[in-house]
Motif scaffolding. Structure first.
Motif, PDB file in Angstrom:
ATOM      1  N   MET A   1       0.853  -1.198   0.000  1.00  0.00           N
ATOM      2  CA  MET A   1       0.000   0.000   0.000  1.00  0.00           C
ATOM      3  C   MET A   1       0.888   1.247   0.000  1.00  0.00           C
ATOM      4  O   MET A   1       1.671   1.461   0.916  1.00  0.00           O
ATOM      5  N   ASP A 130      -9.490   1.029   2.532  1.00  0.00           N
ATOM      6  CA  ASP A 130      -8.443   0.010   2.457  1.00  0.00           C
ATOM      7  C   ASP A 130      -8.227  -0.610   3.822  1.00  0.00           C
ATOM      8  O   ASP A 130      -7.826  -1.764   3.937  1.00  0.00           O
ATOM      9  N   LEU A 131      -8.454   0.191   4.838  1.00  0.00           N
ATOM     10  CA  LEU A 131      -8.180  -0.241   6.213  1.00  0.00           C
ATOM     11  C   LEU A 131      -9.120   0.512   7.156  1.00  0.00           C
ATOM     12  O   LEU A 131      -9.287   1.730   7.027  1.00  0.00           O
ATOM     13  N   GLU A 204       2.946  -1.677   8.972  1.00  0.00           N
ATOM     14  CA  GLU A 204       3.073  -3.027   8.430  1.00  0.00           C
ATOM     15  C   GLU A 204       2.499  -3.084   7.019  1.00  0.00           C
ATOM     16  O   GLU A 204       3.107  -3.641   6.104  1.00  0.00           O
ATOM     17  N   ARG A 205       1.329  -2.431   6.839  1.00  0.00           N
ATOM     18  CA  ARG A 205       0.716  -2.416   5.501  1.00  0.00           C
ATOM     19  C   ARG A 205       1.571  -1.613   4.526  1.00  0.00           C
ATOM     20  O   ARG A 205       1.601  -1.892   3.338  1.00  0.00           O
ATOM     21  N   GLN A 207       4.668  -1.435   4.769  1.00  0.00           N
ATOM     22  CA  GLN A 207       5.978  -2.090   4.812  1.00  0.00           C
ATOM     23  C   GLN A 207       7.071  -1.097   5.176  1.00  0.00           C
ATOM     24  O   GLN A 207       8.149  -1.084   4.598  1.00  0.00           O
TER      25      GLN A 207
END
Ligand SMILES: Nc1ncnc2c1ncn2[C@@H]1O[C@H](COP(=O)(O)OP(=O)(O)O)[C@@H](O)[C@H]1O
Ligand SMILES: [Mg+2]
Length: 212
Positions: A1, A130-131, A204-205, A207
């Motif tokens: 993302m 998305d989240l 984390e999404r 990265q």
């Protein structure tokens, strides 16, 4: 993302507005451009519709009319604010979105889930966050926080504890139905710890290295 549409959901006083500001700041510190917005509202037209929704008695609008007004505002917000920002490669972080309609109009106005889903499908197609962070807190704690905050921000704050506990369960149910999109966060933690947990998931999404 690389960029994305992130929403914060949950009942009154769970810390949505607080965490929205923190998340936007952290994203910007990591060099991401970020639009902060809210519902109902978030575009000039949608803010006008918001005024129709938030002023007056909770029963001002019939349940279906209220739901349609919320989705009318949402349609404008998505078209005028959210999609243009995403197209520019910006993050959009939003205080409440469609999940709040399922929870509030479902619990508070007995709108069938399937009716909301059909309206959502016409208005948004398959556009969705998305989240989504569902900030979870016992209703009692959330209401106490909301009351301590000087201005009442929602006409639902006047509703009883039982209503708010059902609302909490509705948000948890939404998260269970969409585990790929929703992350439930324990909002009873200290503000900094809630922020760290949210950032851990976003990083984390993305990265990114979790450096806070
Ligand atoms: N983790 C937390 N612990 C204790 N108080 C908090 C926490 N997060 C926010 N608050 C306070 O609780 C109140 C409600 O927070 P707010 O972000 O306005 O909630 P919401 O937008 O979900 O209604 C505010 O006064 C805020 O400072
Ligand atoms: Mg708020």
């Amino acid at each position: 993302m690389t960029a994305g549409f992130i929403t914060l959901e949950g009942g009154e006083g769970v810390g949505k507005s607080t965490q929205l500001r923190r998340l936007a700041n952290t994203l910007e510190r990591h060099g991401r451009r970020c639009v902060v917005t809210r519902e109902p509202g978030g575009s000039p037209g949608a803010e006008e519709i918001r005024a129709l929704l938030v002023n007056g008695e909770p029963g001002r609008w019939d349940a279906l009319t209220e739901t349609l007004l919320l989705f009318a505002a949402r349609a404008d917000h998505v078209a005028r604010t959210i999609k243009p920002a995403l197209a520019q490669g910006e993050f959009v972080v939003c205080d409440r979105f469609a999940d709040s309609t399922y929870a509030y109009q479902g619990v508070g106005r007995d709108m069938p889930r399937e009716t909301i889903r059909r309206i959502e499908s016409i208005v948004l197609g398959d556009f969705k966050p998305d989240l989504t962070f569902v900030l979870d807190l016992p209703a009692e704690t959330g209401l106490a926080r909301a009351h301590a905050r000087s201005v009442a921000e929602s006409r639902f704050e006047r509703f009883g504890l039982e209503f708010h506990e059902r609302l909490r369960q509705a948000f948890l149910d939404i998260a269970r139905r969409a585990p790929e999109r929703c992350v439930v966060i324990d909002a009873a933690m200290r503000e900094e710890d809630v922020a760290a947990e949210i950032w851990r998931v976003v990083a984390e999404r993305l990265q990114l290295q979790v450096s806070n």
